[in-house]
Design a protein around this motif. Structure first.
Motif: not given
Length: 1297
Positions: A264-265, A278-281, A283-292, A522-525
């Motif tokens: 979350g930071r 870089c930022q990390r979701p 624990t209440s968000e969808l897991p980290l994903f950093d590809f387009a 995040i929209h698509v996921r």
């Protein structure tokens, strides 16, 4: 998606690695990848078909030396080792440079290429790698002269083959040819002419370059940040000015001074030239994903992405194919990330190194990426098995999917929702066919920028974004537009995000392109995640919590059902079933439910499960509608805004900033800079981090680290760690023995061991599948034996059989020598058929070859002599399938053949016969193949043998439109042979799917064979004759009908006369039949499933009331008979529709309703005078006459009584006036059926009990005169009122009521 994060790692990066050419060891050919290329190319030459394919297409040593592959080495890695992530030299070396070293000269393009990769350890935890490959000039004289020597040798070899140079074959070669007429460029040349270009590398004129790679190994996939770090490091060595600090300072900083951002930071640290964020979701968000994800859409288009997504969810074998490593990785990671909350459970190798190509032979589900050289097209690619393969050619925007792939639920609405999201970002949903070929730069957003769209929209040029965006010829569009009209969604309201004129938004700490990527992702996921939250909103209700303690639950995990599939599916809308019934069978779903069972309270839950459960709770709160209501109303995603806001907040306000890079304590003269070369870094300063590190003391990350470790080691429900570890391992291995290939240099023994694991895994899977199918099928018996699930629907049965077919295909494609056709099983069968037909030079009259006539097989009882059993023939069954024109593909034929063999209970036997031809099996399969492991093969056939214990109709019920030959035999009574019979008989056969119409039967043979569209399971036969000639009386024992393809034989007992003035004077009868069991009597009791209904034996032979006809039943037995008959009908309606047997049998079959009521009316019937038969119908007709006169005289003024009388008389008249000669008992049967249909039977019984005619024709003790017995009979008949009884057409033909 991060599944396992190393527990102790809290550093941003674990290792910095440099790979490239080791000048000490010189040029070593990369034998492994060369060998693989060579094998691929020569595979066809030595293949069974003997086709010629030139070896020059792949053999390393015939390639021009610049195009060959040479071994790359890990030149250095810093630090040497970290305890939580031991350095895996083989894997890193293979994946940094999967094709080994590449050489170029000054005329070739030498752009740096970025790619990421993943290393999955055996316990399933993952480490990520990010690599930047660039070219450096070769300074070593030895290497240059070695290359020159290779060219001289190569040219000498080629000289014999070639005397002429060919014209250039592709535009990309022209510049090279202009530069030097003698430069070699090898492309796959035509095999026949064996042409190759002939040339030289000139040491005096050409500059030689070799590839080098710098790489970061990190615990989490921060792809964008790592790309920036590496690009800045590369820029530092290529720019004319040296970087501000020595390179060691930057590498040291990223290894030891940059922490992982806490959940979350966001975190900011310094690269060589600029900040990296870089930022990390949380624990209440969808897991980290950093590809387009936009790149995947641009490459494939939404429709293809959804097809690929469906294949992945159903755990098919997926092979991605591209010449860009980064594309392989982006597509693989995107698809697995979109699966949230489910996780891919099988082999996952997004980049398959050349030396592991034999892994494509793996007979397990996999998701792998294969590098193409950009020259060979799809047809050249020889894949071991394709029956269950999803092949994705990323560069050509093309996807091949397996047959019979079910549609994802609400596919059209789903595509529409994703398209709206994409278009709001200016991305075209059908993909951008000319997207940038350089995988290093992010795929640019397609031609139309959202600004233009917005301004265009203002100018009124855009009728609807859909029209302009989607390709005209794409069929989805038409469907989407129809859908738009139907749902009334206006696309005019679609907002297109306007860019702020391309200037960077100063509020955010990252560039615009990256922000846009995060937002679109995040929209698509969220849209994808929302589909699962809606689909599985009530999943918790169906989770079966284990009754025993956890330890024994683990031990019996294989046998336990953890989810009530049947009940869950019965709540789903019909269109979802084909997909859901297959999805519930997957490993990923089972693992998801397992983790649910293991985690009771929120603290224990793994991240994905916790996030999913909170979302499901929200959906349930929103859906005030009844939770289990079957609805396919499409509900769009509503929580996109908050997810997007969370990301934007982190990027606006950076939470943590890492230490800046600083000068290190280096010796004088260290860290020298030479432009264009990545230096050898000083290992002494990089080998270990600072003794006291400021950020390890910082409170937030420290707390976070502690919590994370606790979470990692959280003790699951009273289990100590070892047990839990053991469980997790077990759960992973369930159904798949091999999860990850070991990325090491493979010796033959390692390969053999891997294959052995595959063989064991296939056998285990076969055992589990057969067991599951039997438990499902055996219903009641299985439940009594203590298994859990009872019912099985048609959809589920189809799913299980389809998955058995997939398993057979995987077994048959393991260890194939040469692949032919898409179905390995069908190809083996064809080889077998060919060899048998060659051997048997039988004259045509002797029937097809390959027959085994087996006297023990199929003894039938009754009418046995009339219809000898079909011969058992593997080849004949193949011919049946080959004659079905509707089945076009090999895979389809193999599946149909498996279904037919299962229905005939011959699957194990046929396969045993197929494999008994050892010569053929040796010719087709390698030594290690499953089919050549004798013990396993025996066990496998033994498991399949158990299917003979149950009845499948998986062929008849699936191929409903095919033409099937039927053979009908009428068996006259042996006592009074039909030899004198002069009339012309006819029959009409009805089944669950159709009926034949009247078929004339030859009088002399009394049998007939005809072909008609599949009738389904047979239910009734109407038979009769035209009453011509001198002797038109016919006593028929039974009628036998056999389906000539499946061999199912039905017996329709009769035992009555047909003829005027004999028996009840009937010229036609309706017979109800039942499938005969082919097994012999003694083993029948052992292995038969309870038959669907009781099989009728000889039906009531003379239901005439003659003094000595049959032992009379007492009132108790008669009541019991009625109760049983009604009970059968009630049970019938309580079964799911797809599993109900024949209602006709319950009404008119042996001990059916008609028989039971016949007993009621025969009880106490006064004996008639000698030689005169009185039938129940005579009594009913007399009663009718009485009622009609009573009605006219208005004997009973009661309105109810009058309407009942009117109904009764109307039905009696209608049946008497029918043109059919169905006789008195036939008329009684028709009356009972109509009364049951219209819920009038209990009224009529009440009427008749009070009728004066009853007093005349029945004795005092008759059941119909006993008030209390009649009342209980009426009550029992009333239970039929709640059911909607539909009668088969043959039962009421000719009666217009």
């Amino acid at each position: 998606m991060t599944t396992g994060i190393s527990p102790v790692s809290c550093r941003f990066a674990d290792y910095f690695v440099v790979c490239g050419l080791d000048t000490e060891s010189g040029l070593e050919p990369d034998e492994l990848s060369a060998l693989c290329q060579y094998i691929e190319a020569t595979k066809f030459r030595d293949g069974a078909r003997g086709k010629l394919a030139g070896a020059n297409e792949g053999e390393n040593f015939e390639q021009s030396p610049l195009r060959r592959t040479f071994k790359s080495k890990v030149l250095a890695h810093y630090p040497d080792n970290v305890e939580w992530n031991p350095f895996d030299q083989d894997a890193v070396g293979m994946l940094c440079m999967p094709k080994g070293l590449a050489f170029r000269t000054q005329v070739d393009s030498r752009d740096p290429q970025f790619h990421s990769f993943i290393i999955t350890r055996e316990d399933g935890s993952r480490t990520y790698g990010f690599a930047l490959t660039f070219f450096e000039e070769v300074t070593s004289k030895q290497i240059c002269s070695a290359m020159q020597t290779l060219y001289h040798m190569h040219n000498a070899e080629q000289y014999d083959i070639l005397h002429t140079a060919t014209s250039p074959r592709g535009p990309e070669e022209l510049p090279r040819l202009h530069h030097s007429q003698h430069r070699p460029v090898l492309h796959a040349a035509p095999a026949i002419s064996r042409l190759q270009r002939f040339n030289s590398y000139d040491i005096s004129r050409d500059t030689l370059y070799v590839s080098k790679c710098i790489c970061l190994i990190t615990p989490m996939a921060f792809a964008q940040a790592c790309r920036k770090v590496l690009q800045q490091l590369h820029h530092a060595v290529t720019s004319p000015h040296p970087p501000p600090l020595p390179l060691e300072s930057y590498v040291y900083n990223i290894l030891y001074e940059v922490p992982l951002p806490p959940s979350g930071r966001s975190l900011k640290f310094s690269g060589v030239y600029g900040p990296v964020v870089c930022q990390r979701p949380s624990t209440s968000e969808l897991p980290l994903f950093d590809f387009a994800i936009s790149e995947v859409i641009n490459l494939l288009g939404v429709e293809n992405v959804l097809q690929l997504f469906t294949c992945a969810l159903l755990e098919m074998q997926i092979l991605l194919y591209s010449q860009h490593y980064q594309r392989l990785m982006t597509v693989a990671e995107s698809i697995t990330a979109l699966m949230f909350p489910f996780q891919w459970q099988h082999v996952y190798v997004p980049i398959l190194p050349a030396s592991l190509l034999h892994f494509l032979d793996a007979p397990v589900p996999y998701l792998m990426g294969l590098h193409s050289n950009g020259q060979d097209d799809r047809t050249k690619l020889e894949l071991p098995q394709e029956a269950n393969l999803c092949f994705v050619d990323i560069d050509n925007h093309f996807i091949e999917i397996p047959e019979e792939l079910p549609q994802f639920p609400n596919k059209l609405e789903f595509i529409q929702e994703i398209s709206e999201v994409l278009m709001s970002f200016g991305v075209t949903p059908e993909g951008n066919l000319d997207c940038d070929s350089d995988a290093d730069t992010q795929v640019k957003q397609s031609g139309l920028r959202s600004v233009d769209v917005a301004s265009d929209k203002r100018n009124g040029n855009l009728a609807s974004p859909l029209n302009s965006y989607l390709l005209r010829e794409n069929e989805t569009i038409a469907r989407l537009q129809a859908l738009v009209k139907r749902t009334g969604v206006s696309l005019e309201k679609l907002e297109v995000r306007e860019d702020s004129g391309g200037n960077k938004d100063s509020r955010f700490h990252c560039d615009e392109e990256e922000l846009k990527m995060h937002q679109l992702n995040i929209h698509v996921r969220e849209v994808f995640a929302n589909r699962f939250t809606q689909m599985f909103a009530n999943y918790e209700v169906f989770v079966i919590q284990p009754s025993q303690d956890k330890e024994s639950w683990f031990t019996n995990r294989d046998q336990m059902q953890n989810f009530d599939k049947a009940s869950f599916l019965s709540d789903q809308p019909e269109p979802y079933l084909p997909f859901l019934s297959r999805f519930l069978e997957t490993q990923m779903f089972a693992s998801f439910i397992d983790s649910k069972i293991l985690c009771h309270d929120d603290e224990d839950k793994e991240h994905t499960l916790r996030v999913f459960d909170t979302r499901v709770d929200k959906v349930r709160m929103l859906n005030v509608r009844t939770p289990t209501l079957r609805t396919s109303m499409y509900q769009k995603c509503t929580n996109i805004e908050e997810s997007e806001k969370a990301i934007e907040m982190r990027l606006m306000k950076i939470d943590h900033t890492a230490l800046h890079p600083h000068l290190l304590d280096m010796k004088i003269g260290q860290g020298r800079y030479e432009q264009g070369f990545f230096p050898r870094l000083q290992s002494d300063v990089l080998s270990s981090g600072p003794t006291s590190n400021k950020w390890t003391k910082r409170s937030a990350p420290a707390q976070w680290r502690r919590r994370d470790r606790q979470k990692q080691h959280a003790e699951h429900l009273y289990l100590d760690n070892d047990q839990r570890e053991k469980y997790i391992q077990e759960a992973r291995n369930l159904g798949t023995t091999i999860r990850q290939p070991k990325l090491s240099n493979l010796s033959p023994s390692v390969i053999a061991q891997t294959n052995w694991k595959f063989v064991e895994g296939l056998l285990k899977e076969c055992k589990n599948k057969t067991k599951r199918m039997l438990v499902e099928k055996m219903g009641r018996e299985a439940v009594e034996l203590g298994h859990v699930e009872v019912s099985i629907t048609g959809v589920e049965e189809n799913t299980l059989i389809a998955s058995l077919c997939d398993l057979l295909e995987r077994i048959w494609s393991h260890g194939l020598q040469v692949k032919q056709g898409k179905s390995a099983l069908w190809s083996h069968l064809l080889h077998y058929q060919e060899s048998k037909e060659k051997k048997s030079a039988t004259p045509a009259g002797l029937g097809p070859p390959g027959f085994i006539h087996d006297p023990e097989r199929r003894k039938s009882d009754g009418g046995g002599s009339a219809m000898p059993p079909l011969k058992v023939s593997l080849i004949q069954d193949m011919r049946h399938i080959q004659n079905i024109s509707e089945i076009k593909t090999d895979v389809g034929k193999a599946r149909a053949w498996v279904r037919l063999s299962m229905e005939k209970k011959l699957l194990s036997r046929h396969l045993k016969q197929l494999l008994s031809d050892l010569e053929l099996t040796k010719k087709l399969y390698k030594r290690y193949a499953f089919l050549r492991c004798d013990d396993e093969k025996e066990q496998f056939l033994y498991h399949l043998l158990s299917f003979n214990a149950v009845d499948y109709f998986c062929f008849t019920n699936v191929f409903t439109t095919i033409m099937i030959p039927y053979h009908v035999v009428v068996v006259p009574s042996r006592k009074l042979g039909g030899s004198m019979f002069t009339a012309n008989p006819w029959v009409c056969v009805s089944g669950e799917l159709a009926e034949t119409g009247v078929l004339q039967v030859p009088r002399n043979t009394q049998e007939i064979t005809f072909e008609c569209q599949n009738l389904g399971k047979l239910t009734t036969v109407q038979m009769g004759h035209d009453n011509t000639g001198l002797y038109a009386k016919w006593l028929v024992e039974c009628v036998m009908v056999r389906n000539e393809i499946t061999g199912h034989t039905y017996k329709f007992p009769c035992g009555r006369w047909l003829g005027k003035g004999v028996d009840d004077g009937s010229l036609e009868r309706i017979l109800v039949g039942e499938l005969m069991t082919p097994s012999t009597e003694n083993d029948e009791k052992m292995c038969r499933t309870p038959p669907m209904q009781q099989s009728p034996g000889m039906m009531r032979r003379f239901v005439t009331i003659s003094p000595n006809s049959k032992p009379k039943l007492n009132t108790g037995q008669i009541q019991e008979g009625v109760g049983e008959a009604i009970n059968g009908i009630v049970k019938h309606f309580h079964k799911p529709e797809k599993e109900r047997g024949s209602l006709t049998l319950l009404l008119c079959g042996e001990f059916g309703l008609v028989w039971a009521l016949e007993q009621v009316f025969q009880h106490g019937f006064k004996s008639p005078r000698l030689f005169k038969n009185v039938f129940i119908w005579d009594f009913l007709e007399k009663s009718q006459v009485y009622f009609e006169s009573a009605e006219q005289q208005e004997v009973n003024p009661d309105e109810n009584w009058q309407s009942r009388v009117r109904h009764f008389c109307r039905f009696m008249r209608a049946i008497n006036n029918t043109s059919r000669n169905i006789g008195k008992d036939g008329k009684f049967q028709m009356l009972v059926c109509l009364g049951a249909r219209d819920h009038l039977l209990h009224h009529w019984i009440a009427l008749l009990a009070d009728c004066p005619i009853t007093a005349q024709m029945y004795e005092e003790a008759a059941l119909i005169k006993d008030r209390s017995l009649v009342n209980s009979l009426i009550r029992v008949l009333q239970t039929l009122q709640e059911f909607n009884i539909t009668l088969e057409a043959s039962l009421i033909k000719g009666v217009g009521i």
